[in-house]
Design an enzyme around this catalytic site. Sequence first.
Site, PDB file in Angstrom:
ATOM      1  N   GLN A 131      50.124  18.263  53.315  1.00 15.05           N
ATOM      2  CA  GLN A 131      51.240  19.182  53.074  1.00 15.05           C
ATOM      3  C   GLN A 131      51.367  20.185  54.211  1.00 15.05           C
ATOM      4  O   GLN A 131      50.438  20.954  54.467  1.00 15.05           O
ATOM      5  CB  GLN A 131      51.000  19.921  51.749  1.00 15.05           C
ATOM      6  N   GLY A 132      52.500  20.201  54.895  1.00 16.44           N
ATOM      7  CA  GLY A 132      52.736  21.129  55.992  1.00 16.44           C
ATOM      8  C   GLY A 132      53.586  22.305  55.551  1.00 16.44           C
ATOM      9  O   GLY A 132      54.805  22.309  55.779  1.00 16.44           O
ATOM     10  N   TYR A 133      52.953  23.286  54.924  1.00 18.19           N
ATOM     11  CA  TYR A 133      53.675  24.466  54.437  1.00 18.19           C
ATOM     12  C   TYR A 133      53.248  25.724  55.203  1.00 18.19           C
ATOM     13  O   TYR A 133      53.977  26.239  56.034  1.00 18.19           O
ATOM     14  CB  TYR A 133      53.409  24.654  52.942  1.00 18.19           C
ATOM     15  N   SER A 134      52.058  26.233  54.917  1.00 22.21           N
ATOM     16  CA  SER A 134      51.625  27.519  55.463  1.00 22.21           C
ATOM     17  C   SER A 134      51.529  27.498  56.986  1.00 22.21           C
ATOM     18  O   SER A 134      51.195  26.479  57.590  1.00 22.21           O
ATOM     19  CB  SER A 134      50.262  27.905  54.886  1.00 22.21           C
ATOM     20  N   SER A 166      45.407  20.846  54.069  1.00 27.01           N
ATOM     21  CA  SER A 166      44.284  20.127  53.461  1.00 27.01           C
ATOM     22  C   SER A 166      44.251  18.661  53.894  1.00 27.01           C
ATOM     23  O   SER A 166      45.251  17.951  53.765  1.00 27.01           O
ATOM     24  CB  SER A 166      44.380  20.203  51.939  1.00 27.01           C
ATOM     25  N   GLU A 249      52.232  21.619  42.715  1.00 27.35           N
ATOM     26  CA  GLU A 249      50.964  21.944  43.374  1.00 27.35           C
ATOM     27  C   GLU A 249      50.168  22.937  42.540  1.00 27.35           C
ATOM     28  O   GLU A 249      48.949  22.786  42.354  1.00 27.35           O
ATOM     29  CB  GLU A 249      51.218  22.528  44.766  1.00 27.35           C
ATOM     30  N   GLU A 378      47.395  37.104  43.112  1.00 31.57           N
ATOM     31  CA  GLU A 378      48.300  38.254  43.033  1.00 31.57           C
ATOM     32  C   GLU A 378      49.759  37.808  43.001  1.00 31.57           C
ATOM     33  O   GLU A 378      50.582  38.347  42.246  1.00 31.57           O
ATOM     34  CB  GLU A 378      48.050  39.196  44.226  1.00 31.57           C
TER      35      GLU A 378
END
Length: 394
Positions: A131-134, A166, A249, A378
Amino acid sequence: MSDLETFRAETRDWLEANCPAGVRGPMRSEADMIWGGRRAEFASEDHRLWLERMGAKGWTAPEWPKAYGGGGLSREEAKVLASELRRIKAQPALNSFGVWMLGPALLQFGTEAQKQKFLPPIVRGEIRWCQGYSEPGAGSDLASIQTRAEDRGDHWIVNGQKVWTSYADKADWIFCLVRTDPEAPKHLGISFVLFDMETPGVSTRPITLISGKSPFCETFFDNVRVEKENLVGTLNRGWDVAKALLAHERTMIGAMGEHMGGRPVGQVAADAIGVDADGRLDEPMLRARIAELETDAAAFKLALERTGDLHKAGQAHPALASMLKYYGSELNKRRHELLMAAGGIDALEWEGERSRDGAMARDWLRTKANSIEGGTSEIQLNIIAKHLLRLPGA
Protein backbone atom coordinates in the site's frame (compact mmCIF):
# COMPACT_ATOMS: atom_id res chain seq x y z
CA MET A 1 -31.46 -30.65 7.45
CA SER A 2 -31.66 -26.95 6.61
CA ASP A 3 -29.59 -25.58 3.76
CA LEU A 4 -27.16 -24.08 6.28
CA GLU A 5 -26.80 -27.37 8.17
CA THR A 6 -26.17 -29.15 4.87
CA PHE A 7 -23.52 -26.56 4.00
CA ARG A 8 -21.86 -27.04 7.40
CA ALA A 9 -21.71 -30.82 6.93
CA GLU A 10 -20.28 -30.48 3.43
CA THR A 11 -17.77 -27.87 4.59
CA ARG A 12 -16.65 -30.05 7.48
CA ASP A 13 -16.13 -33.01 5.16
CA TRP A 14 -14.18 -30.91 2.67
CA LEU A 15 -11.93 -29.42 5.35
CA GLU A 16 -11.22 -32.80 6.90
CA ALA A 17 -10.18 -34.11 3.48
CA ASN A 18 -8.24 -31.05 2.31
CA CYS A 19 -6.72 -29.24 5.31
CA PRO A 20 -3.23 -30.72 5.80
CA ALA A 21 -2.11 -31.70 9.29
CA GLY A 22 0.83 -29.27 9.11
CA VAL A 23 -1.44 -26.20 9.07
CA ARG A 24 -3.57 -27.22 12.04
CA GLY A 25 -2.74 -25.65 15.37
CA PRO A 26 -1.14 -22.33 16.38
CA MET A 27 1.47 -20.79 14.12
CA ARG A 28 4.95 -21.45 15.45
CA SER A 29 6.43 -18.26 14.01
CA GLU A 30 5.95 -15.66 11.29
CA ALA A 31 7.38 -18.20 8.84
CA ASP A 32 4.04 -20.04 9.02
CA MET A 33 2.21 -17.03 7.56
CA ILE A 34 1.22 -17.58 3.93
CA TRP A 35 1.51 -14.41 1.83
CA GLY A 36 1.65 -15.85 -1.68
CA GLY A 37 2.98 -13.82 -4.59
CA ARG A 38 5.56 -14.36 -7.30
CA ARG A 39 8.29 -15.02 -4.74
CA ALA A 40 6.18 -16.97 -2.29
CA GLU A 41 8.02 -18.86 0.43
CA PHE A 42 6.26 -21.64 2.32
CA ALA A 43 7.17 -23.09 5.71
CA SER A 44 6.25 -26.54 4.41
CA GLU A 45 4.59 -28.37 1.54
CA ASP A 46 1.43 -28.48 3.67
CA HIS A 47 1.33 -24.68 3.66
CA ARG A 48 1.66 -24.58 -0.12
CA LEU A 49 -1.11 -27.16 -0.56
CA TRP A 50 -3.38 -25.32 1.85
CA LEU A 51 -3.17 -22.11 -0.19
CA GLU A 52 -3.60 -23.99 -3.46
CA ARG A 53 -6.70 -25.84 -2.29
CA MET A 54 -8.39 -22.91 -0.55
CA GLY A 55 -7.59 -20.59 -3.45
CA ALA A 56 -9.05 -23.00 -5.99
CA LYS A 57 -12.18 -23.24 -3.83
CA GLY A 58 -12.41 -19.43 -3.62
CA TRP A 59 -12.41 -19.65 0.16
CA THR A 60 -9.52 -17.24 0.68
CA ALA A 61 -12.16 -14.61 -0.19
CA PRO A 62 -15.35 -16.56 0.62
CA GLU A 63 -17.87 -13.75 0.10
CA TRP A 64 -16.47 -12.42 -3.18
CA PRO A 65 -18.48 -13.31 -6.31
CA LYS A 66 -17.55 -16.55 -8.04
CA ALA A 67 -17.19 -14.58 -11.28
CA TYR A 68 -14.04 -13.02 -9.79
CA GLY A 69 -12.63 -16.18 -8.23
CA GLY A 70 -14.29 -15.85 -4.85
CA GLY A 71 -16.33 -18.40 -2.96
CA GLY A 72 -19.70 -16.77 -3.67
CA LEU A 73 -20.86 -17.57 -0.12
CA SER A 74 -23.59 -15.75 1.72
CA ARG A 75 -22.74 -13.95 4.96
CA GLU A 76 -24.25 -16.84 6.94
CA GLU A 77 -22.30 -19.45 4.97
CA ALA A 78 -19.07 -17.49 5.47
CA LYS A 79 -19.68 -17.53 9.24
CA VAL A 80 -20.13 -21.31 9.10
CA LEU A 81 -16.87 -21.66 7.17
CA ALA A 82 -15.06 -19.49 9.71
CA SER A 83 -16.40 -21.52 12.62
CA GLU A 84 -15.38 -24.81 10.98
CA LEU A 85 -11.87 -23.44 10.34
CA ARG A 86 -11.65 -22.50 14.03
CA ARG A 87 -12.90 -25.94 15.05
CA ILE A 88 -9.96 -27.69 13.40
CA LYS A 89 -7.57 -24.87 14.42
CA ALA A 90 -6.65 -24.22 10.79
CA GLN A 91 -4.08 -21.52 10.12
CA PRO A 92 -5.05 -18.80 7.60
CA ALA A 93 -4.63 -20.06 4.05
CA LEU A 94 -3.65 -16.58 2.84
CA ASN A 95 -2.59 -13.30 4.42
CA SER A 96 -3.18 -10.66 1.79
CA PHE A 97 -3.56 -6.91 1.52
CA GLY A 98 -5.20 -7.76 -1.78
CA VAL A 99 -7.99 -9.66 0.01
CA TRP A 100 -8.25 -7.37 3.02
CA MET A 101 -7.99 -3.96 1.35
CA LEU A 102 -7.55 -3.68 -2.43
CA GLY A 103 -10.11 -6.32 -3.40
CA PRO A 104 -13.08 -4.62 -1.69
CA ALA A 105 -12.02 -1.31 -3.27
CA LEU A 106 -11.86 -2.90 -6.74
CA LEU A 107 -15.27 -4.50 -6.25
CA GLN A 108 -16.67 -1.04 -5.48
CA PHE A 109 -14.70 1.24 -7.82
CA GLY A 110 -12.89 -0.94 -10.38
CA THR A 111 -13.81 -1.45 -14.01
CA GLU A 112 -14.93 -4.88 -15.16
CA ALA A 113 -11.59 -5.36 -16.90
CA GLN A 114 -9.71 -4.52 -13.68
CA LYS A 115 -11.83 -6.93 -11.66
CA GLN A 116 -11.24 -9.75 -14.14
CA LYS A 117 -7.50 -9.02 -14.31
CA PHE A 118 -6.68 -8.64 -10.63
CA LEU A 119 -9.28 -10.30 -8.40
CA PRO A 120 -8.88 -14.00 -9.38
CA PRO A 121 -5.06 -13.90 -8.94
CA ILE A 122 -5.55 -12.21 -5.56
CA VAL A 123 -7.86 -15.03 -4.45
CA ARG A 124 -5.32 -17.66 -5.55
CA GLY A 125 -2.47 -15.83 -3.83
CA GLU A 126 -0.59 -15.18 -7.06
CA ILE A 127 -0.09 -11.42 -6.53
CA ARG A 128 1.24 -9.93 -3.31
CA TRP A 129 0.29 -6.27 -2.81
CA CYS A 130 1.59 -3.37 -0.76
CA GLN A 131 0.00 0.00 0.00
CA GLY A 132 1.50 3.32 -1.11
CA TYR A 133 -0.21 5.86 1.14
CA SER A 134 1.92 7.56 3.81
CA GLU A 135 4.78 9.89 2.92
CA PRO A 136 7.45 11.59 5.06
CA GLY A 137 5.27 14.72 5.21
CA ALA A 138 1.86 13.06 4.95
CA GLY A 139 0.96 10.56 7.65
CA SER A 140 -2.16 11.36 9.63
CA ASP A 141 -2.71 14.27 7.22
CA LEU A 142 -2.73 11.84 4.32
CA ALA A 143 -4.31 14.27 1.85
CA SER A 144 -1.06 16.28 1.88
CA ILE A 145 0.71 13.71 -0.31
CA GLN A 146 3.25 15.12 -2.75
CA THR A 147 4.07 12.10 -4.95
CA ARG A 148 3.22 13.38 -8.43
CA ALA A 149 1.96 11.74 -11.59
CA GLU A 150 2.73 13.75 -14.73
CA ASP A 151 0.35 13.19 -17.65
CA ARG A 152 2.12 11.81 -20.72
CA GLY A 153 -0.90 10.97 -22.89
CA ASP A 154 -1.56 7.23 -22.52
CA HIS A 155 0.44 6.96 -19.27
CA TRP A 156 1.78 8.91 -16.29
CA ILE A 157 5.31 9.40 -15.04
CA VAL A 158 5.39 9.12 -11.25
CA ASN A 159 8.01 10.69 -8.98
CA GLY A 160 8.06 10.78 -5.19
CA GLN A 161 8.46 8.78 -2.02
CA LYS A 162 6.30 6.68 0.31
CA VAL A 163 7.14 5.56 3.83
CA TRP A 164 5.96 2.80 6.21
CA THR A 165 5.11 0.72 3.15
CA SER A 166 4.49 -2.70 4.69
CA TYR A 167 6.35 -5.53 2.90
CA ALA A 168 7.20 -3.29 -0.06
CA ASP A 169 10.44 -5.23 -0.51
CA LYS A 170 8.47 -8.47 -0.94
CA ALA A 171 5.40 -7.20 -2.84
CA ASP A 172 4.66 -7.75 -6.53
CA TRP A 173 2.31 -4.78 -7.07
CA ILE A 174 1.39 -1.59 -5.23
CA PHE A 175 -1.87 0.34 -4.91
CA CYS A 176 -0.80 3.92 -4.63
CA LEU A 177 -2.09 7.46 -4.10
CA VAL A 178 -0.55 10.05 -6.43
CA ARG A 179 -1.25 13.73 -7.06
CA THR A 180 -2.51 14.20 -10.61
CA ASP A 181 -3.64 17.83 -10.23
CA PRO A 182 -1.21 19.86 -8.09
CA GLU A 183 -3.35 23.00 -8.42
CA ALA A 184 -6.46 21.46 -6.86
CA PRO A 185 -7.33 21.58 -3.13
CA LYS A 186 -5.45 18.86 -1.29
CA HIS A 187 -8.37 16.40 -0.99
CA LEU A 188 -8.95 16.80 -4.72
CA GLY A 189 -6.42 16.21 -7.46
CA ILE A 190 -5.45 12.81 -5.98
CA SER A 191 -5.76 9.60 -8.01
CA PHE A 192 -5.59 5.92 -7.05
CA VAL A 193 -3.36 3.85 -9.34
CA LEU A 194 -1.88 0.35 -9.54
CA PHE A 195 1.53 -0.67 -10.85
CA ASP A 196 4.06 -3.47 -10.78
CA MET A 197 6.89 -3.11 -8.23
CA GLU A 198 9.35 -4.37 -10.87
CA THR A 199 8.64 -1.32 -13.05
CA PRO A 200 11.92 0.54 -13.72
CA GLY A 201 12.40 3.38 -11.24
CA VAL A 202 10.82 1.65 -8.21
CA SER A 203 13.12 0.95 -5.27
CA THR A 204 12.66 0.08 -1.59
CA ARG A 205 14.67 0.32 1.62
CA PRO A 206 13.62 -1.58 4.78
CA ILE A 207 13.13 0.31 8.07
CA THR A 208 14.24 -1.50 11.24
CA LEU A 209 12.05 -1.00 14.32
CA ILE A 210 12.95 -1.20 18.02
CA SER A 211 11.96 -4.87 17.96
CA GLY A 212 14.94 -5.55 15.70
CA LYS A 213 12.84 -6.40 12.66
CA SER A 214 10.12 -4.75 10.67
CA PRO A 215 7.77 -5.20 7.72
CA PHE A 216 8.07 -1.49 6.92
CA CYS A 217 9.98 0.11 4.06
CA GLU A 218 10.71 3.41 2.41
CA THR A 219 9.61 3.27 -1.23
CA PHE A 220 11.00 5.54 -3.95
CA PHE A 221 9.62 6.37 -7.40
CA ASP A 222 12.01 7.79 -9.99
CA ASN A 223 10.29 8.40 -13.36
CA VAL A 224 8.04 5.36 -13.00
CA ARG A 225 5.70 4.69 -15.92
CA VAL A 226 2.11 3.93 -14.89
CA GLU A 227 -0.44 2.95 -17.52
CA LYS A 228 -3.73 4.84 -17.45
CA GLU A 229 -5.70 1.60 -17.65
CA ASN A 230 -4.56 1.06 -14.06
CA LEU A 231 -6.43 4.09 -12.71
CA VAL A 232 -9.04 2.92 -10.20
CA GLY A 233 -12.11 5.10 -9.94
CA THR A 234 -12.34 8.62 -11.35
CA LEU A 235 -9.33 10.77 -12.22
CA ASN A 236 -8.61 13.26 -9.42
CA ARG A 237 -11.19 11.56 -7.16
CA GLY A 238 -8.84 9.01 -5.66
CA TRP A 239 -9.65 10.29 -2.19
CA ASP A 240 -13.02 8.54 -2.47
CA VAL A 241 -11.25 5.22 -3.08
CA ALA A 242 -8.66 5.96 -0.39
CA LYS A 243 -11.32 6.56 2.29
CA ALA A 244 -13.19 3.38 1.45
CA LEU A 245 -9.96 1.36 1.53
CA LEU A 246 -8.88 2.94 4.85
CA ALA A 247 -12.07 1.62 6.44
CA HIS A 248 -11.13 -1.91 5.35
CA GLU A 249 -7.54 -1.42 6.56
CA ARG A 250 -8.64 -0.22 9.99
CA THR A 251 -11.05 -3.12 10.35
CA MET A 252 -8.21 -5.48 9.36
CA ILE A 253 -5.84 -4.03 11.98
CA GLY A 254 -8.59 -4.08 14.57
CA ALA A 255 -9.28 -7.74 13.85
CA MET A 256 -5.91 -8.53 15.45
CA GLY A 257 -7.76 -8.04 18.72
CA GLU A 258 -10.02 -10.97 17.85
CA HIS A 259 -7.52 -13.38 16.35
CA MET A 260 -4.62 -12.79 18.73
CA GLY A 261 -2.84 -15.85 17.33
CA GLY A 262 -0.61 -18.22 19.21
CA ARG A 263 -1.22 -20.08 22.45
CA PRO A 264 -3.85 -18.73 24.87
CA VAL A 265 -2.40 -16.37 27.48
CA GLY A 266 -3.72 -18.57 30.28
CA GLN A 267 -1.75 -21.58 29.03
CA VAL A 268 1.44 -19.56 28.67
CA ALA A 269 0.97 -18.17 32.19
CA ALA A 270 0.24 -21.60 33.66
CA ASP A 271 3.45 -23.00 32.17
CA ALA A 272 5.47 -20.10 33.55
CA ILE A 273 3.87 -19.69 36.98
CA GLY A 274 2.16 -22.98 37.73
CA VAL A 275 -1.35 -23.83 38.96
CA ASP A 276 -2.91 -24.31 42.39
CA ALA A 277 -4.54 -27.43 43.79
CA ASP A 278 -7.72 -26.66 41.85
CA GLY A 279 -5.88 -26.35 38.55
CA ARG A 280 -6.19 -22.57 38.46
CA LEU A 281 -3.39 -20.16 37.65
CA ASP A 282 -1.44 -19.72 40.87
CA GLU A 283 -1.51 -15.92 40.73
CA PRO A 284 -4.98 -14.42 41.44
CA MET A 285 -4.36 -10.89 40.14
CA LEU A 286 -2.90 -12.08 36.84
CA ARG A 287 -5.68 -14.67 36.55
CA ALA A 288 -8.28 -11.89 36.88
CA ARG A 289 -6.55 -9.76 34.24
CA ILE A 290 -6.42 -12.67 31.81
CA ALA A 291 -10.11 -13.43 32.40
CA GLU A 292 -10.94 -9.77 31.72
CA LEU A 293 -8.96 -9.86 28.47
CA GLU A 294 -10.70 -13.03 27.29
CA THR A 295 -14.13 -11.58 28.12
CA ASP A 296 -13.36 -8.36 26.25
CA ALA A 297 -12.00 -10.35 23.29
CA ALA A 298 -15.20 -12.43 23.12
CA ALA A 299 -17.30 -9.25 23.15
CA PHE A 300 -15.11 -7.73 20.46
CA LYS A 301 -15.55 -10.82 18.29
CA LEU A 302 -19.31 -10.33 18.43
CA ALA A 303 -18.87 -6.63 17.58
CA LEU A 304 -16.82 -7.58 14.51
CA GLU A 305 -19.51 -10.03 13.37
CA ARG A 306 -22.26 -7.47 13.87
CA THR A 307 -20.31 -4.84 11.94
CA GLY A 308 -19.81 -7.34 9.11
CA ASP A 309 -23.56 -7.96 9.02
CA LEU A 310 -24.21 -4.20 8.91
CA HIS A 311 -21.73 -3.79 6.05
CA LYS A 312 -23.40 -6.57 4.11
CA ALA A 313 -26.76 -4.85 4.60
CA GLY A 314 -25.33 -1.45 3.64
CA GLN A 315 -26.14 -0.05 7.10
CA ALA A 316 -22.68 0.28 8.67
CA HIS A 317 -21.63 3.73 9.84
CA PRO A 318 -18.26 4.63 8.23
CA ALA A 319 -16.80 5.52 11.64
CA LEU A 320 -17.33 1.99 12.96
CA ALA A 321 -14.03 1.03 11.34
CA SER A 322 -12.26 3.56 13.58
CA MET A 323 -13.93 2.08 16.65
CA LEU A 324 -12.85 -1.44 15.71
CA LYS A 325 -9.33 -0.35 14.84
CA TYR A 326 -8.88 1.46 18.15
CA TYR A 327 -10.30 -1.25 20.38
CA GLY A 328 -8.68 -4.14 18.51
CA SER A 329 -5.27 -2.46 18.71
CA GLU A 330 -5.65 -1.96 22.46
CA LEU A 331 -6.71 -5.59 22.94
CA ASN A 332 -3.66 -6.87 21.08
CA LYS A 333 -1.37 -4.64 23.13
CA ARG A 334 -2.99 -5.84 26.37
CA ARG A 335 -2.48 -9.46 25.35
CA HIS A 336 1.24 -8.98 24.87
CA GLU A 337 1.54 -7.00 28.09
CA LEU A 338 0.00 -9.97 29.91
CA LEU A 339 2.31 -12.41 28.14
CA MET A 340 5.27 -10.38 29.35
CA ALA A 341 3.84 -10.26 32.87
CA ALA A 342 3.34 -14.03 32.85
CA GLY A 343 6.87 -14.65 31.59
CA GLY A 344 8.49 -12.39 34.15
CA ILE A 345 12.16 -11.56 33.71
CA ASP A 346 12.66 -14.52 31.38
CA ALA A 347 10.31 -12.88 28.88
CA LEU A 348 12.80 -10.04 28.48
CA GLU A 349 15.46 -12.37 27.05
CA TRP A 350 16.46 -10.90 23.70
CA GLU A 351 18.10 -13.85 22.00
CA GLY A 352 18.76 -17.50 22.55
CA GLU A 353 17.13 -20.84 21.86
CA ARG A 354 14.99 -20.83 25.00
CA SER A 355 13.29 -17.56 24.03
CA ARG A 356 13.15 -18.34 20.29
CA ASP A 357 15.52 -15.40 19.78
CA GLY A 358 13.51 -13.13 22.02
CA ALA A 359 10.21 -13.66 20.19
CA MET A 360 8.06 -12.68 23.16
CA ALA A 361 9.89 -9.43 23.85
CA ARG A 362 10.17 -8.55 20.16
CA ASP A 363 6.46 -9.24 19.54
CA TRP A 364 5.57 -7.12 22.59
CA LEU A 365 7.59 -4.19 21.29
CA ARG A 366 6.09 -4.64 17.80
CA THR A 367 2.55 -4.20 19.17
CA LYS A 368 3.42 -0.62 20.18
CA ALA A 369 3.03 0.27 16.51
CA ASN A 370 -0.57 -1.03 16.44
CA SER A 371 -1.83 2.29 17.81
CA ILE A 372 0.07 4.22 15.10
CA GLU A 373 -0.28 2.23 11.86
CA GLY A 374 -3.45 2.66 9.83
CA GLY A 375 -4.11 6.01 11.51
CA THR A 376 -3.09 6.82 15.08
CA SER A 377 -5.35 6.09 18.04
CA GLU A 378 -5.76 9.84 18.53
CA ILE A 379 -7.06 10.18 14.97
CA GLN A 380 -9.50 7.28 15.50
CA LEU A 381 -10.80 8.78 18.75
CA ASN A 382 -11.32 12.13 17.02
CA ILE A 383 -13.31 10.40 14.26
CA ILE A 384 -15.42 8.54 16.84
CA ALA A 385 -16.03 11.75 18.82
CA LYS A 386 -17.04 13.70 15.74
CA HIS A 387 -18.96 11.22 13.62
CA LEU A 388 -20.35 8.65 16.09
CA LEU A 389 -20.76 10.54 19.36
CA ARG A 390 -21.20 13.96 17.70
CA LEU A 391 -19.54 15.67 20.66
CA PRO A 392 -19.56 19.49 20.60
CA GLY A 393 -16.29 20.95 19.36
CA ALA A 394 -15.08 17.63 17.98
